[in-house]
Design a protein around this motif. Structure first.
Motif, PDB file in Angstrom:
ATOM      1  N   ALA A 186       0.838  -1.201   0.000  1.00  0.00           N
ATOM      2  CA  ALA A 186       0.000   0.000   0.000  1.00  0.00           C
ATOM      3  C   ALA A 186       0.873   1.251   0.000  1.00  0.00           C
ATOM      4  CB  ALA A 186      -0.915  -0.004   1.213  1.00  0.00           C
ATOM      5  N   LEU A 187       0.249   2.364  -0.323  1.00  0.00           N
ATOM      6  CA  LEU A 187       0.957   3.637  -0.282  1.00  0.00           C
ATOM      7  C   LEU A 187       1.347   3.959   1.154  1.00  0.00           C
ATOM      8  CD1 LEU A 187      -1.273   5.674  -2.730  1.00  0.00           C
ATOM      9  CD2 LEU A 187       0.957   4.654  -3.181  1.00  0.00           C
ATOM     10  N   ALA A 188       2.375   4.758   1.309  1.00  0.00           N
ATOM     11  CA  ALA A 188       2.948   5.007   2.618  1.00  0.00           C
ATOM     12  C   ALA A 188       2.045   5.828   3.530  1.00  0.00           C
ATOM     13  CB  ALA A 188       4.291   5.709   2.450  1.00  0.00           C
ATOM     14  N   GLU A 189       1.247   6.738   2.981  1.00  0.00           N
ATOM     15  CA  GLU A 189       0.468   7.621   3.839  1.00  0.00           C
ATOM     16  C   GLU A 189      -1.009   7.572   3.483  1.00  0.00           C
ATOM     17  OE1 GLU A 189       0.205  12.323   4.984  1.00  0.00           O
ATOM     18  OE2 GLU A 189       2.068  11.534   4.173  1.00  0.00           O
ATOM     19  N   GLU A 190      -1.844   7.478   4.513  1.00  0.00           N
ATOM     20  CA  GLU A 190      -3.288   7.521   4.332  1.00  0.00           C
ATOM     21  C   GLU A 190      -3.830   8.666   5.159  1.00  0.00           C
ATOM     22  OE1 GLU A 190      -4.854   3.753   5.461  1.00  0.00           O
ATOM     23  OE2 GLU A 190      -4.183   2.797   3.616  1.00  0.00           O
ATOM     24  N   VAL A 191      -4.826   9.358   4.614  1.00  0.00           N
ATOM     25  CA  VAL A 191      -5.437  10.483   5.294  1.00  0.00           C
ATOM     26  C   VAL A 191      -6.936  10.232   5.379  1.00  0.00           C
ATOM     27  CG1 VAL A 191      -5.866  12.970   5.203  1.00  0.00           C
ATOM     28  CG2 VAL A 191      -3.683  12.050   4.397  1.00  0.00           C
ATOM     29  N   VAL A 192      -7.471  10.271   6.599  1.00  0.00           N
ATOM     30  CA  VAL A 192      -8.911  10.119   6.786  1.00  0.00           C
ATOM     31  C   VAL A 192      -9.569  11.442   6.406  1.00  0.00           C
ATOM     32  CG1 VAL A 192     -10.748   9.714   8.462  1.00  0.00           C
ATOM     33  CG2 VAL A 192      -8.621   8.411   8.612  1.00  0.00           C
ATOM     34  N   ALA A 241     -22.618   2.111   4.131  1.00  0.00           N
ATOM     35  CA  ALA A 241     -23.442   2.600   3.022  1.00  0.00           C
ATOM     36  C   ALA A 241     -23.295   4.112   2.863  1.00  0.00           C
ATOM     37  CB  ALA A 241     -24.902   2.228   3.246  1.00  0.00           C
ATOM     38  N   GLU A 242     -23.252   4.844   3.975  1.00  0.00           N
ATOM     39  CA  GLU A 242     -23.051   6.298   3.909  1.00  0.00           C
ATOM     40  C   GLU A 242     -21.696   6.612   3.277  1.00  0.00           C
ATOM     41  OE1 GLU A 242     -24.250   8.823   7.431  1.00  0.00           O
ATOM     42  OE2 GLU A 242     -24.417   6.804   8.286  1.00  0.00           O
ATOM     43  N   CYS A 243     -20.673   5.909   3.722  1.00  0.00           N
ATOM     44  CA  CYS A 243     -19.335   6.117   3.183  1.00  0.00           C
ATOM     45  C   CYS A 243     -19.302   5.804   1.689  1.00  0.00           C
ATOM     46  CB  CYS A 243     -18.323   5.255   3.932  1.00  0.00           C
ATOM     47  SG  CYS A 243     -16.615   5.551   3.429  1.00  0.00           S
ATOM     48  N   SER A 244     -19.946   4.717   1.305  1.00  0.00           N
ATOM     49  CA  SER A 244     -19.990   4.321  -0.098  1.00  0.00           C
ATOM     50  C   SER A 244     -20.644   5.396  -0.957  1.00  0.00           C
ATOM     51  CB  SER A 244     -20.748   2.997  -0.237  1.00  0.00           C
ATOM     52  OG  SER A 244     -20.874   2.650  -1.591  1.00  0.00           O
ATOM     53  N   ASP A 245     -21.737   5.968  -0.450  1.00  0.00           N
ATOM     54  CA  ASP A 245     -22.422   7.029  -1.196  1.00  0.00           C
ATOM     55  C   ASP A 245     -21.506   8.228  -1.405  1.00  0.00           C
ATOM     56  OD1 ASP A 245     -24.709   5.484  -1.359  1.00  0.00           O
ATOM     57  OD2 ASP A 245     -25.728   6.508   0.307  1.00  0.00           O
ATOM     58  N   GLY A 282      -8.787  10.064  -6.816  1.00  0.00           N
ATOM     59  CA  GLY A 282      -8.493   9.037  -5.826  1.00  0.00           C
ATOM     60  C   GLY A 282      -7.029   8.973  -5.508  1.00  0.00           C
ATOM     61  N   PRO A 283      -6.556   7.892  -4.935  1.00  0.00           N
ATOM     62  CA  PRO A 283      -7.325   6.718  -4.534  1.00  0.00           C
ATOM     63  C   PRO A 283      -8.108   6.975  -3.248  1.00  0.00           C
ATOM     64  CG  PRO A 283      -5.053   6.420  -3.884  1.00  0.00           C
ATOM     65  CD  PRO A 283      -5.130   7.735  -4.624  1.00  0.00           C
ATOM     66  N   LEU A 284      -9.338   6.509  -3.219  1.00  0.00           N
ATOM     67  CA  LEU A 284     -10.200   6.598  -2.049  1.00  0.00           C
ATOM     68  C   LEU A 284     -10.698   5.212  -1.701  1.00  0.00           C
ATOM     69  CD1 LEU A 284     -12.448   9.638  -3.008  1.00  0.00           C
ATOM     70  CD2 LEU A 284     -10.598   9.639  -1.356  1.00  0.00           C
ATOM     71  N   MET A 285     -10.930   4.979  -0.399  1.00  0.00           N
ATOM     72  CA  MET A 285     -11.545   3.713   0.014  1.00  0.00           C
ATOM     73  C   MET A 285     -12.284   3.927   1.321  1.00  0.00           C
ATOM     74  SD  MET A 285      -8.479   1.330   1.400  1.00  0.00           S
ATOM     75  CE  MET A 285      -7.618   1.693   2.911  1.00  0.00           C
ATOM     76  N   CYS A 286     -13.261   3.097   1.549  1.00  0.00           N
ATOM     77  CA  CYS A 286     -13.990   3.082   2.807  1.00  0.00           C
ATOM     78  C   CYS A 286     -13.358   2.002   3.692  1.00  0.00           C
ATOM     79  CB  CYS A 286     -15.472   2.777   2.570  1.00  0.00           C
ATOM     80  SG  CYS A 286     -16.344   4.108   1.715  1.00  0.00           S
ATOM     81  N   ALA A 287     -12.902   2.418   4.868  1.00  0.00           N
ATOM     82  CA  ALA A 287     -12.223   1.503   5.777  1.00  0.00           C
ATOM     83  C   ALA A 287     -13.027   1.358   7.062  1.00  0.00           C
ATOM     84  CB  ALA A 287     -10.831   2.031   6.093  1.00  0.00           C
ATOM     85  N   PRO A 288     -13.528   0.152   7.346  1.00  0.00           N
ATOM     86  CA  PRO A 288     -14.276  -0.061   8.590  1.00  0.00           C
ATOM     87  C   PRO A 288     -13.412   0.266   9.806  1.00  0.00           C
ATOM     88  CG  PRO A 288     -14.417  -1.986   7.162  1.00  0.00           C
ATOM     89  CD  PRO A 288     -13.404  -1.070   6.566  1.00  0.00           C
ATOM     90  N   THR A 289     -14.036   0.839  10.825  1.00  0.00           N
ATOM     91  CA  THR A 289     -13.296   1.183  12.043  1.00  0.00           C
ATOM     92  C   THR A 289     -13.539   0.175  13.163  1.00  0.00           C
ATOM     93  OG1 THR A 289     -15.071   2.642  12.785  1.00  0.00           O
ATOM     94  CG2 THR A 289     -13.301   3.643  11.492  1.00  0.00           C
ATOM     95  N   LEU A 345     -13.693   7.307   5.436  1.00  0.00           N
ATOM     96  CA  LEU A 345     -13.329   7.496   4.044  1.00  0.00           C
ATOM     97  C   LEU A 345     -11.864   7.924   4.046  1.00  0.00           C
ATOM     98  CD1 LEU A 345     -14.129   7.539   1.075  1.00  0.00           C
ATOM     99  CD2 LEU A 345     -14.863   9.908   1.379  1.00  0.00           C
ATOM    100  N   VAL A 346     -11.029   7.138   3.380  1.00  0.00           N
ATOM    101  CA  VAL A 346      -9.581   7.308   3.445  1.00  0.00           C
ATOM    102  C   VAL A 346      -9.020   7.600   2.054  1.00  0.00           C
ATOM    103  CG1 VAL A 346      -7.420   6.155   4.069  1.00  0.00           C
ATOM    104  CG2 VAL A 346      -9.492   5.704   5.384  1.00  0.00           C
ATOM    105  N   ARG A 347      -8.110   8.549   2.004  1.00  0.00           N
ATOM    106  CA  ARG A 347      -7.371   8.850   0.767  1.00  0.00           C
ATOM    107  C   ARG A 347      -5.953   8.344   0.953  1.00  0.00           C
ATOM    108  NH1 ARG A 347      -8.210  12.010  -3.279  1.00  0.00           N
ATOM    109  NH2 ARG A 347      -9.798  13.269  -2.265  1.00  0.00           N
TER     110      ARG A 347
END
Length: 73
Positions: free
Chosen positions: A23-29, A37-41, A53-60, A70-72
């Motif tokens: 994965a990329l070295a840095e992620e930003v919430v 579902a809210e995150c997906s929308d 992007g890249p964007l992804m929804c990451a469960p907490t 929602l993480v970049r």
């Protein structure tokens, strides 16, 4: 429902990459949501607006339908 499944599949792939150390070295919430579902929308809206992007929804939590960031990156 289809958007949620697509997003979950993308998140699963991203977590697999994280586990493999590729994965990329840095992620930003960039957002916190009560459900996946809210995150997906919101993720889909970013994509529709041309966000590269890249964007992804990451469960907490262990609940894949529950609180999600929602993480970049």
């Amino acid at each position: 429902m289809r958007k949620t499944l697509t997003t979950l599949a993308l998140c699963t792939a991203a977590f697999s990459a994280l586990g493999a150390g590729t994965a990329l070295a840095e992620e930003v919430v960039i957002g916190h949501y009560d459900t996946s579902a809210e995150c997906s929308d919101v993720l889909m809206q970013h994509a529709a607006d041309g966000d590269p992007g890249p964007l992804m929804c990451a469960p907490t939590t262990d609940d894949l339908e529950g609180p999600t960031d929602l993480v970049r990156g």
